[in-house]
Design a protein around this motif. Structure first.
Motif, PDB file in Angstrom:
ATOM      1  N   LEU A  25      32.194  31.975  52.181  1.00  0.00           N
ATOM      2  CA  LEU A  25      32.356  31.442  50.820  1.00  0.00           C
ATOM      3  C   LEU A  25      32.762  29.969  50.843  1.00  0.00           C
ATOM      4  O   LEU A  25      32.477  29.233  49.894  1.00  0.00           O
ATOM      5  CB  LEU A  25      33.386  32.265  50.041  1.00  0.00           C
ATOM      6  CG  LEU A  25      32.950  33.696  49.691  1.00  0.00           C
ATOM      7  CD1 LEU A  25      34.051  34.419  48.923  1.00  0.00           C
ATOM      8  CD2 LEU A  25      31.663  33.694  48.870  1.00  0.00           C
ATOM      9  N   LEU A  26      33.421  29.535  51.913  1.00  0.00           N
ATOM     10  CA  LEU A  26      33.851  28.130  52.002  1.00  0.00           C
ATOM     11  C   LEU A  26      32.841  27.275  52.774  1.00  0.00           C
ATOM     12  O   LEU A  26      33.117  26.126  53.089  1.00  0.00           O
ATOM     13  CB  LEU A  26      35.237  28.051  52.669  1.00  0.00           C
ATOM     14  CG  LEU A  26      36.358  28.824  51.952  1.00  0.00           C
ATOM     15  CD1 LEU A  26      37.673  28.711  52.697  1.00  0.00           C
ATOM     16  CD2 LEU A  26      36.536  28.338  50.510  1.00  0.00           C
ATOM     17  N   SER A  27      31.674  27.843  53.051  1.00  0.00           N
ATOM     18  CA  SER A  27      30.670  27.121  53.848  1.00  0.00           C
ATOM     19  C   SER A  27      29.975  26.038  53.028  1.00  0.00           C
ATOM     20  O   SER A  27      29.542  26.284  51.904  1.00  0.00           O
ATOM     21  CB  SER A  27      29.606  28.101  54.353  1.00  0.00           C
ATOM     22  OG  SER A  27      28.517  27.380  54.888  1.00  0.00           O
ATOM     23  N   PRO A  28      29.802  24.856  53.623  1.00  0.00           N
ATOM     24  CA  PRO A  28      29.006  23.818  52.930  1.00  0.00           C
ATOM     25  C   PRO A  28      27.505  24.083  53.051  1.00  0.00           C
ATOM     26  O   PRO A  28      26.710  23.415  52.400  1.00  0.00           O
ATOM     27  CB  PRO A  28      29.384  22.535  53.681  1.00  0.00           C
ATOM     28  CG  PRO A  28      29.814  22.987  55.040  1.00  0.00           C
ATOM     29  CD  PRO A  28      30.366  24.390  54.899  1.00  0.00           C
ATOM     30  N   ARG A  29      27.102  25.040  53.904  1.00  0.00           N
ATOM     31  CA  ARG A  29      25.667  25.241  54.167  1.00  0.00           C
ATOM     32  C   ARG A  29      25.120  26.572  53.659  1.00  0.00           C
ATOM     33  O   ARG A  29      23.916  26.779  53.671  1.00  0.00           O
ATOM     34  CB  ARG A  29      25.399  25.123  55.668  1.00  0.00           C
ATOM     35  CG  ARG A  29      25.571  23.699  56.188  1.00  0.00           C
ATOM     36  CD  ARG A  29      25.346  23.590  57.676  1.00  0.00           C
ATOM     37  NE  ARG A  29      26.461  24.125  58.428  1.00  0.00           N
ATOM     38  CZ  ARG A  29      27.535  23.429  58.788  1.00  0.00           C
ATOM     39  NH1 ARG A  29      27.645  22.160  58.462  1.00  0.00           N
ATOM     40  NH2 ARG A  29      28.517  23.988  59.458  1.00  0.00           N
ATOM     41  N   LEU A  30      26.003  27.493  53.257  1.00  0.00           N
ATOM     42  CA  LEU A  30      25.543  28.805  52.773  1.00  0.00           C
ATOM     43  C   LEU A  30      25.832  28.967  51.293  1.00  0.00           C
ATOM     44  O   LEU A  30      26.895  28.561  50.810  1.00  0.00           O
ATOM     45  CB  LEU A  30      26.240  29.938  53.539  1.00  0.00           C
ATOM     46  CG  LEU A  30      26.027  30.013  55.047  1.00  0.00           C
ATOM     47  CD1 LEU A  30      26.816  31.185  55.631  1.00  0.00           C
ATOM     48  CD2 LEU A  30      24.548  30.139  55.392  1.00  0.00           C
ATOM     49  N   GLN A  31      24.897  29.622  50.606  1.00  0.00           N
ATOM     50  CA  GLN A  31      25.102  30.004  49.206  1.00  0.00           C
ATOM     51  C   GLN A  31      25.191  31.530  49.190  1.00  0.00           C
ATOM     52  O   GLN A  31      24.166  32.200  49.370  1.00  0.00           O
ATOM     53  CB  GLN A  31      23.913  29.517  48.370  1.00  0.00           C
ATOM     54  CG  GLN A  31      23.922  29.958  46.931  1.00  0.00           C
ATOM     55  CD  GLN A  31      24.947  29.186  46.122  1.00  0.00           C
ATOM     56  OE1 GLN A  31      25.014  27.962  46.225  1.00  0.00           O
ATOM     57  NE2 GLN A  31      25.760  29.891  45.350  1.00  0.00           N
ATOM     58  N   VAL A  32      26.388  32.066  49.019  1.00  0.00           N
ATOM     59  CA  VAL A  32      26.536  33.525  49.002  1.00  0.00           C
ATOM     60  C   VAL A  32      26.163  34.015  47.606  1.00  0.00           C
ATOM     61  O   VAL A  32      26.853  33.749  46.623  1.00  0.00           O
ATOM     62  CB  VAL A  32      27.974  33.963  49.373  1.00  0.00           C
ATOM     63  CG1 VAL A  32      28.075  35.489  49.385  1.00  0.00           C
ATOM     64  CG2 VAL A  32      28.375  33.393  50.731  1.00  0.00           C
ATOM     65  N   ARG A 309      37.554  25.016  59.000  1.00  0.00           N
ATOM     66  CA  ARG A 309      37.217  25.484  57.654  1.00  0.00           C
ATOM     67  C   ARG A 309      38.315  26.385  57.064  1.00  0.00           C
ATOM     68  O   ARG A 309      38.603  26.344  55.882  1.00  0.00           O
ATOM     69  CB  ARG A 309      35.874  26.222  57.678  1.00  0.00           C
ATOM     70  CG  ARG A 309      35.257  26.347  56.308  1.00  0.00           C
ATOM     71  CD  ARG A 309      33.914  27.048  56.379  1.00  0.00           C
ATOM     72  NE  ARG A 309      32.933  26.347  57.188  1.00  0.00           N
ATOM     73  CZ  ARG A 309      31.762  26.865  57.535  1.00  0.00           C
ATOM     74  NH1 ARG A 309      31.431  28.079  57.123  1.00  0.00           N
ATOM     75  NH2 ARG A 309      30.924  26.173  58.282  1.00  0.00           N
ATOM     76  N   LEU A 310      38.916  27.216  57.904  1.00  0.00           N
ATOM     77  CA  LEU A 310      39.868  28.193  57.374  1.00  0.00           C
ATOM     78  C   LEU A 310      41.331  27.767  57.483  1.00  0.00           C
ATOM     79  O   LEU A 310      42.225  28.476  57.022  1.00  0.00           O
ATOM     80  CB  LEU A 310      39.667  29.562  58.055  1.00  0.00           C
ATOM     81  CG  LEU A 310      38.800  30.516  57.221  1.00  0.00           C
ATOM     82  CD1 LEU A 310      37.420  29.966  56.975  1.00  0.00           C
ATOM     83  CD2 LEU A 310      38.696  31.874  57.898  1.00  0.00           C
TER      84      LEU A 310
END
Ligand code: RIB
Ligand code: CA
Length: 317
Positions: A25-32, A309-310
């Motif tokens: 959910l905090l990824s700059p590259r994935l859209q969940v 990231r975390l």
């Protein structure tokens, strides 16, 4: 700006699922697009509640869909309490979520989302493969419309973690795994071969950024997880594998792992080998490969990104 890769997570939250949810959910590259839940590290009510709680703690809004309560054959039974605690999150106290699962079931949602975005969605499965197997049994044509399934599961060239040869997510519903591995859907298998190579340490957990909204829960959960993986070890010298977060990372950046295209079959009946991912290592059967199997991982690169990231310190920072 690069477009984000659309993904759906399938989870049985679970301590490492909780970390994977946050990481995705905090990824700059994935859209969940959505998260589907399954039995596994707890019953499905429990894993769904934990999933909603983690989504709320991430402060990102994403719909959650309740999934299977039992494997394709037989009934779910508790098995993971030693590693994930009675509540699935190391017995850390969890606030009752304010949100609820959507009205569609996990399999209804999977079908609708895949048909709406044919060829675009990467499905990241971090649990038993039951939800996907049901969706594929209901509509086998979905296999051609999923971009790729990144499966956290299996053990190709190493031992298992539930039995000497079986990994938990395959062992927990081998019939579902068989359906998925025989469906023709493109698969990347992120098994114990690589997930046991990426570990979080005591020092990192102790120095987690306290200002993250999920820090109190995850610190307590990870302390339980570290103890489970290091029975009898003194606090301060423990480490534990990040199975599910690594699968998210591979979906985000496939170059993190080297892979071999192999033929994988699933043992569904063996009295001591049930749930084994059987590899045709010498190619004797002349089978068409059905999975890109992860063989090695750039662990330092993954851990650096995960920790940044975390909110964990990197290495010995
Ligand atoms: O074998 C590791 C897997 O089993 C992970 O997905 C963990 O969460 C458990 O479900
Ligand atoms: Ca899991």
């Amino acid at each position: 700006m690069t477009t984000k890769r659309p993904v759906i997570l399938d989870v049985d939250t679970g301590i490492d699922d909780a970390l994977a949810i946050l990481y995705a959910l905090l990824s700059p590259r994935l859209q969940v697009l959505g998260i589907t839940t399954c039995f596994g590290n707890g019953d499905v009510e429990n894993t769904t509640r934990n999933t909603l709680a983690m989504v709320e703690m991430s402060r990102v809004s994403v719909p959650v869909f309740r999934g299977a309560a039992d494997p394709l054959v037989g009934k779910w039974a508790p098995q993971a309490e030693a590693f994930h605690g009675g509540n699935g999150l190391g017995n850390a106290p969890i606030e009752e979520p304010h949100t609820s699962p959507e009205h569609l079931s996990a399999t209804e949602y999977l079908r609708a989302a895949i048909l709406e975005h044919p060829g675009e969605i990467t499905l990241i499965t971090l649990a038993r493969l039951t939800n996907l197997a049901i969706a594929l049994k209901n509509d086998p044509s979905l296999a051609q419309k999923i971009r790729r399934v990144v499966v956290m599961g299996g053990a190709a060239f190493v031992g298992g973690n539930v039995t000497p040869v079986a990994e938990a997510n395959i062992w927990g519903d081998p019939d579902a795994a068989w359906v998925v591995f025989h469906s023709g859907v493109p698969i990347t298998m992120v098994g114990l071969d690589v997930t046991m190579q990426v570990n979080i340490s005591d020092a990192q957990v102790q120095k987690m950024d306290p200002d993250r909204p999920y820090a109190p829960v995850m610190k307590q959960a990870l302390d339980f997880y570290l103890s489970a993986y290091n029975p009898g070890a003194i606090s301060g010298a423990r480490q534990a594998p990040l199975h599910d977060p690594l699968a998210v990372a591979v979906a985000e950046d496939p170059t993190l792992c080297t892979t071999s295209d192999l033929s994988i079959d699933i043992e569904r009946e063996g009295t001591i080998t049930r749930g084994m991912t059987v590899v045709d290592q010498r190619g004797w059967l002349d089978l068409t490969p059905n999975a890109a199997v992860c063989r090695s991982v750039d662990a330092p690169r993954f851990l650096r990104d995960f920790c940044q990231r975390l909110g964990f310190p990197i290495g010995s920072d």
